[in-house]
Design a protein around this motif. Structure first.
Motif, PDB file in Angstrom:
ATOM      1  N   ALA A  91      -8.772   5.976  18.365  1.00  0.00           N
ATOM      2  CA  ALA A  91      -8.726   6.397  19.767  1.00  0.00           C
ATOM      3  C   ALA A  91      -8.084   5.325  20.658  1.00  0.00           C
ATOM      4  O   ALA A  91      -8.523   4.172  20.682  1.00  0.00           O
ATOM      5  CB  ALA A  91     -10.127   6.708  20.263  1.00  0.00           C
ATOM      6  N   GLY A  92      -7.026   5.726  21.351  1.00  0.00           N
ATOM      7  CA  GLY A  92      -6.362   4.839  22.303  1.00  0.00           C
ATOM      8  C   GLY A  92      -5.443   3.813  21.688  1.00  0.00           C
ATOM      9  O   GLY A  92      -4.884   2.978  22.416  1.00  0.00           O
ATOM     10  N   ARG A  93      -5.244   3.853  20.394  1.00  0.00           N
ATOM     11  CA  ARG A  93      -4.435   2.814  19.737  1.00  0.00           C
ATOM     12  C   ARG A  93      -2.969   3.233  19.623  1.00  0.00           C
ATOM     13  O   ARG A  93      -2.644   4.398  19.394  1.00  0.00           O
ATOM     14  CB  ARG A  93      -4.971   2.494  18.339  1.00  0.00           C
ATOM     15  N   ARG A  94      -2.121   2.232  19.732  1.00  0.00           N
ATOM     16  CA  ARG A  94      -0.703   2.382  19.410  1.00  0.00           C
ATOM     17  C   ARG A  94      -0.537   1.953  17.954  1.00  0.00           C
ATOM     18  O   ARG A  94      -0.925   0.841  17.583  1.00  0.00           O
ATOM     19  CB  ARG A  94       0.161   1.535  20.340  1.00  0.00           C
ATOM     20  N   VAL A  95       0.036   2.826  17.154  1.00  0.00           N
ATOM     21  CA  VAL A  95       0.041   2.659  15.697  1.00  0.00           C
ATOM     22  C   VAL A  95       1.471   2.583  15.179  1.00  0.00           C
ATOM     23  O   VAL A  95       2.354   3.324  15.632  1.00  0.00           O
ATOM     24  CB  VAL A  95      -0.693   3.838  15.020  1.00  0.00           C
ATOM     25  N   VAL A  96       1.688   1.684  14.220  1.00  0.00           N
ATOM     26  CA  VAL A  96       2.949   1.616  13.488  1.00  0.00           C
ATOM     27  C   VAL A  96       2.641   1.901  12.022  1.00  0.00           C
ATOM     28  O   VAL A  96       1.741   1.282  11.429  1.00  0.00           O
ATOM     29  CB  VAL A  96       3.623   0.242  13.631  1.00  0.00           C
ATOM     30  N   ASP A  97       3.359   2.841  11.432  1.00  0.00           N
ATOM     31  CA  ASP A  97       3.167   3.263  10.042  1.00  0.00           C
ATOM     32  C   ASP A  97       4.411   2.839   9.256  1.00  0.00           C
ATOM     33  O   ASP A  97       5.457   3.482   9.340  1.00  0.00           O
ATOM     34  CB  ASP A  97       2.970   4.773  10.012  1.00  0.00           C
ATOM     35  N   LEU A  98       4.288   1.740   8.503  1.00  0.00           N
ATOM     36  CA  LEU A  98       5.416   1.196   7.756  1.00  0.00           C
ATOM     37  C   LEU A  98       5.557   1.908   6.413  1.00  0.00           C
ATOM     38  O   LEU A  98       4.639   1.891   5.593  1.00  0.00           O
ATOM     39  CB  LEU A  98       5.216  -0.306   7.523  1.00  0.00           C
ATOM     40  N   GLY A  99       6.718   2.508   6.189  1.00  0.00           N
ATOM     41  CA  GLY A  99       6.910   3.299   4.978  1.00  0.00           C
ATOM     42  C   GLY A  99       6.169   4.616   5.106  1.00  0.00           C
ATOM     43  O   GLY A  99       5.390   5.005   4.235  1.00  0.00           O
ATOM     44  N   CYS A 100       6.430   5.317   6.192  1.00  0.00           N
ATOM     45  CA  CYS A 100       5.632   6.495   6.551  1.00  0.00           C
ATOM     46  C   CYS A 100       5.868   7.688   5.641  1.00  0.00           C
ATOM     47  O   CYS A 100       5.067   8.633   5.625  1.00  0.00           O
ATOM     48  CB  CYS A 100       5.904   6.895   7.998  1.00  0.00           C
ATOM     49  N   GLY A 101       6.984   7.700   4.896  1.00  0.00           N
ATOM     50  CA  GLY A 101       7.245   8.812   3.983  1.00  0.00           C
ATOM     51  C   GLY A 101       7.293  10.142   4.700  1.00  0.00           C
ATOM     52  O   GLY A 101       8.000  10.309   5.698  1.00  0.00           O
ATOM     53  N   PHE A 102       6.507  11.096   4.208  1.00  0.00           N
ATOM     54  CA  PHE A 102       6.484  12.434   4.793  1.00  0.00           C
ATOM     55  C   PHE A 102       5.620  12.517   6.055  1.00  0.00           C
ATOM     56  O   PHE A 102       5.437  13.600   6.604  1.00  0.00           O
ATOM     57  CB  PHE A 102       5.979  13.452   3.765  1.00  0.00           C
ATOM     58  N   GLY A 103       5.060  11.395   6.476  1.00  0.00           N
ATOM     59  CA  GLY A 103       4.344  11.361   7.744  1.00  0.00           C
ATOM     60  C   GLY A 103       2.883  11.747   7.675  1.00  0.00           C
ATOM     61  O   GLY A 103       2.254  11.998   8.715  1.00  0.00           O
TER      62      GLY A 103
END
Length: 245
Positions: A43-55
């Motif tokens: 909740a409320g976080r800014r997120v970075v997904d490294l190697g997100c693939g199909f999401g």
């Protein structure tokens, strides 16, 4: 030098999409319950997904309250599907090589990566980028192929003279590229020791919170006896860390 982009190979991708974790998403990943327990509240976080693939994780983070999600991947084919499966305007996908990516400073409260960092060649550079992108108190949670799994010259179980099933371990301390056959020949991964994975996190100025070595639990083996061999060595290394406040 940039990373190998095997995921845009049509033959490789045709095999890869049949994996449980690509058919069923996070629910098809055996380690997901443990990995999820290492995550902070979205909740409320800014997120970075490294190697997100199909999401899969990017969408999960969005559904659980993230205010923004940046999914980054090298594969144009995987990003095409990620975008087609995503309806939320909160999620943005970016095509970039993690060996070259530039992350904006102080823009993330969580950096996540699932089974991707063993593809990265310059891990020290990436961790510098990750640490700089995190706000004070921000979190990192990642998983990689376990080094005991990635090290052997021959990745297969053998039977000892006594008749015991064993996972032969060699070249563990010899870090560097491992070239394997996985759906296609010539798949390149970077082998590193557990110490290297942990120390690169610490050298980036982060504080280690938790480390787990995941393999099938005993109850899963009871239900699926074909998994018995996999109690001999872990599948994945899971790590959680925090940027000091």
């Amino acid at each position: 030098m940039s990373a190998q982009n095997i995921y845009d190979d049509p033959t490789f991708l045709a095999g890869y999409v049949t994996l449980d974790r690509q058919v069923d998403g996070l629910d098809g990943a055996a380690e997901w319950p443990l990995l999820r327990s290492m995550l902070p509240d979205m909740a409320g976080r800014r997120v970075v997904d490294l190697g997100c693939g199909f999401g899969w994780f990017s969408r999960w983070a969005d559904e659980h309250g993230a205010v923004s999600v940046l999914g980054i991947d090298l594969s144009t084919k995987m990003l095409e599907r990620a975008r087609s499966d995503t309806t939320s305007a909160t999620i943005d996908y970016q095509c970039a090589d993690l060996d070259l990516v530039e992350l904006d400073p102080d823009t993330a409260e969580l950096v996540f990566s699932s089974l991707t960092l063993h593809d990265v060649r310059d891990l020290h550079r990436l961790w510098s980028q990750v640490a700089g992108s995190l706000t004070p108190g921000g979190s990192v949670v990642f998983s990689v192929e376990h080094p005991i799994y990635s090290a052997p010259t021959t990745q297969r179980f053998e039977t000892s003279e006594a008749g015991d099933r064993v996972w032969p371990l060699d070249n563990y301390l010899v870090e560097g590229q491992r070239v394997r056959t996985w759906f296609v020949d010539g798949v390149v991964k970077e082998h590193r020791t557990v110490a290297t994975y942990v120390n690169t996190v610490l050298e980036a100025g982060l504080v280690l919170d938790r480390i787990e070595e995941f393999g099938p639990p005993a109850e899963d083996v009871d239900a699926r006896p074909e998994l018995a061999d996999d109690r001999h060595r872990p599948w994945f290394l899971l790590v959680g860390a925090t940027k000091p406040a």
